[in-house]
Design a protein around this motif. Sequence first.
Motif, PDB file in Angstrom:
ATOM      1  N   ASP A  48     -33.939  37.125 -21.051  1.00  0.00           N
ATOM      2  CA  ASP A  48     -34.229  38.199 -20.106  1.00  0.00           C
ATOM      3  C   ASP A  48     -33.876  37.719 -18.704  1.00  0.00           C
ATOM      4  OD1 ASP A  48     -35.157  40.608 -19.142  1.00  0.00           O
ATOM      5  OD2 ASP A  48     -37.273  40.114 -19.361  1.00  0.00           O
ATOM      6  N   ASP A  49     -33.164  38.544 -17.958  1.00  0.00           N
ATOM      7  CA  ASP A  49     -32.785  38.165 -16.598  1.00  0.00           C
ATOM      8  C   ASP A  49     -34.027  37.909 -15.753  1.00  0.00           C
ATOM      9  OD1 ASP A  49     -30.091  38.466 -17.160  1.00  0.00           O
ATOM     10  OD2 ASP A  49     -30.038  40.548 -16.492  1.00  0.00           O
ATOM     11  N   PRO A  50     -33.899  37.038 -14.770  1.00  0.00           N
ATOM     12  CA  PRO A  50     -35.016  36.864 -13.833  1.00  0.00           C
ATOM     13  C   PRO A  50     -35.342  38.198 -13.166  1.00  0.00           C
ATOM     14  CG  PRO A  50     -33.281  35.259 -13.403  1.00  0.00           C
ATOM     15  CD  PRO A  50     -32.738  36.240 -14.399  1.00  0.00           C
ATOM     16  N   ALA A  51     -36.583  38.332 -12.713  1.00  0.00           N
ATOM     17  CA  ALA A  51     -37.019  39.572 -12.074  1.00  0.00           C
ATOM     18  C   ALA A  51     -37.771  39.255 -10.786  1.00  0.00           C
ATOM     19  CB  ALA A  51     -37.923  40.368 -13.016  1.00  0.00           C
ATOM     20  N   VAL A  52     -37.784  40.241  -9.903  1.00  0.00           N
ATOM     21  CA  VAL A  52     -38.618  40.186  -8.702  1.00  0.00           C
ATOM     22  C   VAL A  52     -39.722  41.223  -8.873  1.00  0.00           C
ATOM     23  CG1 VAL A  52     -36.863  39.271  -7.120  1.00  0.00           C
ATOM     24  CG2 VAL A  52     -37.015  41.738  -7.500  1.00  0.00           C
ATOM     25  N   VAL A  53     -40.927  40.863  -8.441  1.00  0.00           N
ATOM     26  CA  VAL A  53     -42.096  41.730  -8.533  1.00  0.00           C
ATOM     27  C   VAL A  53     -42.694  41.801  -7.139  1.00  0.00           C
ATOM     28  CG1 VAL A  53     -44.304  42.133  -9.686  1.00  0.00           C
ATOM     29  CG2 VAL A  53     -42.488  40.880 -10.886  1.00  0.00           C
ATOM     30  N   LEU A  54     -43.023  43.008  -6.677  1.00  0.00           N
ATOM     31  CA  LEU A  54     -43.446  43.184  -5.283  1.00  0.00           C
ATOM     32  C   LEU A  54     -44.859  43.715  -5.156  1.00  0.00           C
ATOM     33  CD1 LEU A  54     -40.111  44.299  -5.173  1.00  0.00           C
ATOM     34  CD2 LEU A  54     -40.787  43.460  -2.931  1.00  0.00           C
ATOM     35  N   LEU A  55     -45.664  42.984  -4.411  1.00  0.00           N
ATOM     36  CA  LEU A  55     -46.955  43.480  -3.942  1.00  0.00           C
ATOM     37  C   LEU A  55     -46.653  44.018  -2.553  1.00  0.00           C
ATOM     38  CD1 LEU A  55     -49.983  43.830  -4.325  1.00  0.00           C
ATOM     39  CD2 LEU A  55     -50.281  41.502  -3.442  1.00  0.00           C
ATOM     40  N   ALA A  56     -46.433  45.327  -2.489  1.00  0.00           N
ATOM     41  CA  ALA A  56     -45.887  45.970  -1.291  1.00  0.00           C
ATOM     42  C   ALA A  56     -46.983  46.732  -0.549  1.00  0.00           C
ATOM     43  CB  ALA A  56     -44.748  46.908  -1.680  1.00  0.00           C
ATOM     44  N   GLY A  74     -37.992  44.588 -10.614  1.00  0.00           N
ATOM     45  CA  GLY A  74     -36.641  44.843 -11.077  1.00  0.00           C
ATOM     46  C   GLY A  74     -35.903  43.555 -11.329  1.00  0.00           C
ATOM     47  N   GLY A  75     -34.828  43.680 -12.078  1.00  0.00           N
ATOM     48  CA  GLY A  75     -34.039  42.517 -12.446  1.00  0.00           C
ATOM     49  C   GLY A  75     -33.207  41.974 -11.301  1.00  0.00           C
ATOM     50  N   VAL A  76     -33.052  40.665 -11.312  1.00  0.00           N
ATOM     51  CA  VAL A  76     -32.144  39.994 -10.393  1.00  0.00           C
ATOM     52  C   VAL A  76     -30.744  40.152 -10.979  1.00  0.00           C
ATOM     53  CG1 VAL A  76     -31.506  37.761  -9.384  1.00  0.00           C
ATOM     54  CG2 VAL A  76     -33.922  38.379  -9.636  1.00  0.00           C
ATOM     55  N   GLU A  77     -29.810  40.593 -10.162  1.00  0.00           N
ATOM     56  CA  GLU A  77     -28.466  40.863 -10.646  1.00  0.00           C
ATOM     57  C   GLU A  77     -27.561  39.663 -10.417  1.00  0.00           C
ATOM     58  OE1 GLU A  77     -27.330  44.425  -8.567  1.00  0.00           O
ATOM     59  OE2 GLU A  77     -28.900  45.611  -9.532  1.00  0.00           O
ATOM     60  N   ASP A  78     -26.458  39.603 -11.181  1.00  0.00           N
ATOM     61  CA  ASP A  78     -25.465  38.550 -10.965  1.00  0.00           C
ATOM     62  C   ASP A  78     -25.033  38.584  -9.507  1.00  0.00           C
ATOM     63  OD1 ASP A  78     -25.514  37.806 -13.627  1.00  0.00           O
ATOM     64  OD2 ASP A  78     -23.764  39.008 -14.159  1.00  0.00           O
ATOM     65  N   GLY A  79     -24.973  37.435  -8.892  1.00  0.00           N
ATOM     66  CA  GLY A  79     -24.572  37.352  -7.496  1.00  0.00           C
ATOM     67  C   GLY A  79     -25.721  37.457  -6.517  1.00  0.00           C
ATOM     68  N   ALA A  99     -35.036  37.181  -1.872  1.00  0.00           N
ATOM     69  CA  ALA A  99     -35.739  38.092  -0.958  1.00  0.00           C
ATOM     70  C   ALA A  99     -34.930  39.374  -0.770  1.00  0.00           C
ATOM     71  CB  ALA A  99     -36.001  37.412   0.380  1.00  0.00           C
ATOM     72  N   ALA A 100     -33.617  39.252  -0.688  1.00  0.00           N
ATOM     73  CA  ALA A 100     -32.764  40.441  -0.576  1.00  0.00           C
ATOM     74  C   ALA A 100     -32.837  41.270  -1.867  1.00  0.00           C
ATOM     75  CB  ALA A 100     -31.327  40.037  -0.269  1.00  0.00           C
ATOM     76  N   ALA A 101     -32.888  40.609  -3.005  1.00  0.00           N
ATOM     77  CA  ALA A 101     -33.035  41.324  -4.281  1.00  0.00           C
ATOM     78  C   ALA A 101     -34.373  42.057  -4.317  1.00  0.00           C
ATOM     79  CB  ALA A 101     -32.918  40.351  -5.444  1.00  0.00           C
ATOM     80  N   ALA A 102     -35.419  41.423  -3.805  1.00  0.00           N
ATOM     81  CA  ALA A 102     -36.738  42.063  -3.764  1.00  0.00           C
ATOM     82  C   ALA A 102     -36.695  43.314  -2.889  1.00  0.00           C
ATOM     83  CB  ALA A 102     -37.780  41.075  -3.249  1.00  0.00           C
ATOM     84  N   SER A 122     -40.992  43.027   6.153  1.00  0.00           N
ATOM     85  CA  SER A 122     -40.876  41.611   5.800  1.00  0.00           C
ATOM     86  C   SER A 122     -41.202  41.414   4.324  1.00  0.00           C
ATOM     87  CB  SER A 122     -41.824  40.760   6.648  1.00  0.00           C
ATOM     88  OG  SER A 122     -43.172  41.049   6.327  1.00  0.00           O
ATOM     89  N   VAL A 123     -40.599  40.392   3.729  1.00  0.00           N
ATOM     90  CA  VAL A 123     -40.928  39.967   2.371  1.00  0.00           C
ATOM     91  C   VAL A 123     -41.069  38.457   2.364  1.00  0.00           C
ATOM     92  CG1 VAL A 123     -39.830  41.924   1.196  1.00  0.00           C
ATOM     93  CG2 VAL A 123     -38.519  39.854   1.618  1.00  0.00           C
ATOM     94  N   GLU A 124     -42.034  37.980   1.575  1.00  0.00           N
ATOM     95  CA  GLU A 124     -42.283  36.540   1.489  1.00  0.00           C
ATOM     96  C   GLU A 124     -42.692  36.205   0.063  1.00  0.00           C
ATOM     97  OE1 GLU A 124     -45.559  33.309   3.119  1.00  0.00           O
ATOM     98  OE2 GLU A 124     -45.350  35.232   4.143  1.00  0.00           O
ATOM     99  N   GLN A 125     -42.045  35.204  -0.508  1.00  0.00           N
ATOM    100  CA  GLN A 125     -42.372  34.811  -1.882  1.00  0.00           C
ATOM    101  C   GLN A 125     -43.743  34.153  -1.921  1.00  0.00           C
ATOM    102  OE1 GLN A 125     -39.453  32.398  -3.925  1.00  0.00           O
ATOM    103  NE2 GLN A 125     -40.351  32.874  -5.911  1.00  0.00           N
ATOM    104  N   PHE A 126     -44.521  34.505  -2.977  1.00  0.00           N
ATOM    105  CA  PHE A 126     -45.830  33.878  -3.112  1.00  0.00           C
ATOM    106  C   PHE A 126     -46.099  33.373  -4.521  1.00  0.00           C
ATOM    107  CE2 PHE A 126     -46.890  38.251  -4.214  1.00  0.00           C
ATOM    108  CZ  PHE A 126     -47.878  38.145  -5.177  1.00  0.00           C
TER     109      PHE A 126
END
Length: 185
Positions: free
Chosen positions: A47-55, A82-87, A92-95, A109-113
């Motif tokens: 499964d492709d990596p994913a980003v999850v957002l507490l927005a 959502g999934g992280v796409e090739d490239g 953070a931009a994917a998020a 703003s977005v910050e990984q936690f």
Amino acid sequence: MTGDDRDPLAWATKRSEVAYECPGFEIVREDVELPDGTVTDFDYLVDDPAVVLLAFTPGGDVVLVEEWRQAVGRVNRALPAGGVEDGDDDLAAAARRELAEETGYEADSVEQFGEFEPANGIANAVHHYYVARGCRPTAEQDLDFDESIRVTTTPYEDLLAAVRDGDVRDGRTALGVLHYELRAD
């Protein structure tokens, strides 16, 4: 092989092939040798990596999605993901992209936690968690053909209570909210 193949618990991969492929994931079958010399097969989900957002909105509410989940036969209330796409070299931009595509909200703003392997006994998925702040509905949703999503907001304390009480059953959401709460200042 990934990981530390010098660890005495490590399995040796003898052969690997894609056993099944469909849009969104693959099933890989591997012939492996266990530490005791037993040779067996092992299947897992790729499964492709994913980003999850507490927005968070400027008012402190959390942006959520309500989405039909066919596997469990119900609408699921969850954090946008959502999934992280090739490239996608910049997670953070994917998020930011996934937040806008799924919800129409854009973040100041977005910050990984956090970063977790949610089902590493059966899948190689990695989820990258981001907190997004200053989220406003300034974009258009751009859903995939197989997504049925309704966007909602809720006060953070209500979401936390819903996770605590078992009303939110989505694992990515529960993990993200609880991890955020445990690390909150």
